[in-house]
Motif scaffolding. Structure first.
Motif, PDB file in Angstrom:
ATOM      1  N   LYS A   4       0.839  -1.196   0.000  1.00 24.44           N
ATOM      2  CA  LYS A   4       0.000   0.000   0.000  1.00 24.44           C
ATOM      3  C   LYS A   4       0.874   1.245   0.000  1.00 24.44           C
ATOM      4  CE  LYS A   4      -3.691  -2.192   2.598  1.00 24.44           C
ATOM      5  NZ  LYS A   4      -4.511  -2.154   3.791  1.00 24.44           N
ATOM      6  N   SER A   5       0.328   2.352  -0.439  1.00 17.16           N
ATOM      7  CA  SER A   5       1.099   3.596  -0.505  1.00 17.16           C
ATOM      8  C   SER A   5       1.507   4.104   0.872  1.00 17.16           C
ATOM      9  CB  SER A   5       0.312   4.674  -1.241  1.00 17.16           C
ATOM     10  OG  SER A   5      -0.879   4.978  -0.544  1.00 17.16           O
ATOM     11  N   THR A   6       0.890   3.589   1.925  1.00 10.98           N
ATOM     12  CA  THR A   6       1.258   4.017   3.277  1.00 10.98           C
ATOM     13  C   THR A   6       2.338   3.143   3.901  1.00 10.98           C
ATOM     14  OG1 THR A   6      -0.549   2.705   4.199  1.00 10.98           O
ATOM     15  CG2 THR A   6      -1.000   5.035   3.743  1.00 10.98           C
ATOM     16  N   ASP A   7       2.747   2.073   3.232  1.00 16.88           N
ATOM     17  CA  ASP A   7       3.794   1.197   3.760  1.00 16.88           C
ATOM     18  C   ASP A   7       5.153   1.763   3.372  1.00 16.88           C
ATOM     19  OD1 ASP A   7       3.969  -1.880   4.861  1.00 16.88           O
ATOM     20  OD2 ASP A   7       5.696  -1.353   3.621  1.00 16.88           O
ATOM     21  N   ILE A   8       6.152   1.598   4.226  1.00 19.69           N
ATOM     22  CA  ILE A   8       7.485   2.154   3.953  1.00 19.69           C
ATOM     23  C   ILE A   8       8.142   1.526   2.738  1.00 19.69           C
ATOM     24  CG2 ILE A   8       7.874   2.814   6.357  1.00 19.69           C
ATOM     25  CD1 ILE A   8       9.810   0.394   6.548  1.00 19.69           C
ATOM     26  N   SER A  33      14.257  -1.172  13.306  1.00 22.74           N
ATOM     27  CA  SER A  33      13.362  -1.159  14.462  1.00 22.74           C
ATOM     28  C   SER A  33      13.819  -0.134  15.488  1.00 22.74           C
ATOM     29  CB  SER A  33      13.248  -2.555  15.088  1.00 22.74           C
ATOM     30  OG  SER A  33      14.449  -2.965  15.703  1.00 22.74           O
ATOM     31  N   ARG A  34      15.128   0.005  15.664  1.00 23.99           N
ATOM     32  CA  ARG A  34      15.640   1.015  16.593  1.00 23.99           C
ATOM     33  C   ARG A  34      15.331   2.424  16.089  1.00 23.99           C
ATOM     34  NH1 ARG A  34      21.648  -1.394  18.023  1.00 23.99           N
ATOM     35  NH2 ARG A  34      20.948  -3.025  19.459  1.00 23.99           N
ATOM     36  N   ALA A  35      15.504   2.654  14.791  1.00 21.41           N
ATOM     37  CA  ALA A  35      15.212   3.976  14.218  1.00 21.41           C
ATOM     38  C   ALA A  35      13.732   4.301  14.362  1.00 21.41           C
ATOM     39  CB  ALA A  35      15.635   4.018  12.751  1.00 21.41           C
ATOM     40  N   ALA A  36      12.875   3.325  14.102  1.00 19.52           N
ATOM     41  CA  ALA A  36      11.434   3.544  14.234  1.00 19.52           C
ATOM     42  C   ALA A  36      11.060   3.840  15.682  1.00 19.52           C
ATOM     43  CB  ALA A  36      10.676   2.314  13.725  1.00 19.52           C
ATOM     44  N   ASP A  87       9.467  -6.728  16.929  1.00 18.71           N
ATOM     45  CA  ASP A  87       8.102  -7.246  16.776  1.00 18.71           C
ATOM     46  C   ASP A  87       7.159  -6.134  16.336  1.00 18.71           C
ATOM     47  OD1 ASP A  87       8.968  -9.756  17.533  1.00 18.71           O
ATOM     48  OD2 ASP A  87       8.247  -9.582  19.603  1.00 18.71           O
ATOM     49  N   ARG A  88       7.331  -4.952  16.902  1.00 21.36           N
ATOM     50  CA  ARG A  88       6.499  -3.807  16.525  1.00 21.36           C
ATOM     51  C   ARG A  88       6.727  -3.437  15.056  1.00 21.36           C
ATOM     52  NH1 ARG A  88       1.959  -2.054  16.970  1.00 21.36           N
ATOM     53  NH2 ARG A  88       2.095  -2.777  19.089  1.00 21.36           N
ATOM     54  N   LEU A  89       7.995  -3.462  14.615  1.00 23.23           N
ATOM     55  CA  LEU A  89       8.311  -3.169  13.214  1.00 23.23           C
ATOM     56  C   LEU A  89       7.635  -4.175  12.292  1.00 23.23           C
ATOM     57  CD1 LEU A  89      10.059  -1.430  11.230  1.00 23.23           C
ATOM     58  CD2 LEU A  89      11.792  -3.214  11.464  1.00 23.23           C
ATOM     59  N   ARG A  90       7.673  -5.443  12.655  1.00 20.15           N
ATOM     60  CA  ARG A  90       7.021  -6.471  11.845  1.00 20.15           C
ATOM     61  C   ARG A  90       5.525  -6.220  11.716  1.00 20.15           C
ATOM     62  NH1 ARG A  90      10.620 -10.492  14.920  1.00 20.15           N
ATOM     63  NH2 ARG A  90      12.169 -11.056  13.363  1.00 20.15           N
ATOM     64  N   MET A  91       4.898  -5.764  12.808  1.00 23.43           N
ATOM     65  CA  MET A  91       3.459  -5.488  12.776  1.00 23.43           C
ATOM     66  C   MET A  91       3.135  -4.247  11.952  1.00 23.43           C
ATOM     67  SD  MET A  91       2.075  -6.310  16.586  1.00 23.43           S
ATOM     68  CE  MET A  91       3.524  -6.036  17.585  1.00 23.43           C
ATOM     69  N   GLU A  92       3.967  -3.223  12.065  1.00 22.02           N
ATOM     70  CA  GLU A  92       3.685  -1.937  11.416  1.00 22.02           C
ATOM     71  C   GLU A  92       4.030  -1.914   9.932  1.00 22.02           C
ATOM     72  OE1 GLU A  92       2.205   0.668  12.787  1.00 22.02           O
ATOM     73  OE2 GLU A  92       2.167  -0.052  14.846  1.00 22.02           O
ATOM     74  N   ARG A  97       7.973  -8.117   4.154  1.00 24.81           N
ATOM     75  CA  ARG A  97       7.925  -9.483   3.625  1.00 24.81           C
ATOM     76  C   ARG A  97       8.025  -9.460   2.098  1.00 24.81           C
ATOM     77  NH1 ARG A  97       5.133  -9.406   8.015  1.00 24.81           N
ATOM     78  NH2 ARG A  97       5.246 -11.064   9.532  1.00 24.81           N
ATOM     79  N   GLU A  98       7.339  -8.503   1.490  1.00 26.29           N
ATOM     80  CA  GLU A  98       7.303  -8.429   0.034  1.00 26.29           C
ATOM     81  C   GLU A  98       8.677  -8.143  -0.566  1.00 26.29           C
ATOM     82  OE1 GLU A  98       4.541  -9.241  -1.557  1.00 26.29           O
ATOM     83  OE2 GLU A  98       3.491  -9.409   0.345  1.00 26.29           O
TER      84      GLU A  98
END
Length: 104
Positions: A4-8, A33-36, A87-92, A97-98
């Motif tokens: 999606k256009s909102t994904d990094i 994840s640390r930067a986020a 884990d938070r990065l994986r969720m957000e 994955r793509e």
């Protein structure tokens, strides 16, 4: 490209980073994840200072909340709960994955 256009990862071709070694992927994910987490804490701290009222369940010391916890952990702002920032990065950021940074 299915993000999606909102994904990094928007605009990055599928599999762009799939050829990296598992160790390189792990290092990149930890850094991301640390930067986020650092950006999230800064934004929260700034928002809390702008607010005219502070609910009682917010951290008493925003400085300690922002800088007193390892960036490998993601502390919640409204309760004492924490989770791994990876884990938070994986969720957000499902698009990771793509592009091949996370297993499907």
């Amino acid at each position: 490209m299915t993000t999606k256009s909102t994904d990094i990862t928007h605009g990055m071709a599928d599999g762009t980073l799939a050829n990296l070694s598992k160790a390189d992927k792990a290092r990149i994910l930890k850094l991301m994840s640390r930067a986020a987490e650092k950006a999230y804490r800064r934004g929260f701290q700034q928002g809390a200072h702008i607010a005219t009222t502070r609910p009682a369940d917010l951290p008493k010391s925003l400085y300690d909340w922002r800088y007193g916890t390892s960036l490998d952990l993601s502390p919640w702002a409204d309760c004492p709960r924490r989770e791994k920032s990876l884990d938070r990065l994986r969720m957000e950021c499902a698009g990771l994955r793509e592009i091949g940074l996370l297993p499907r």
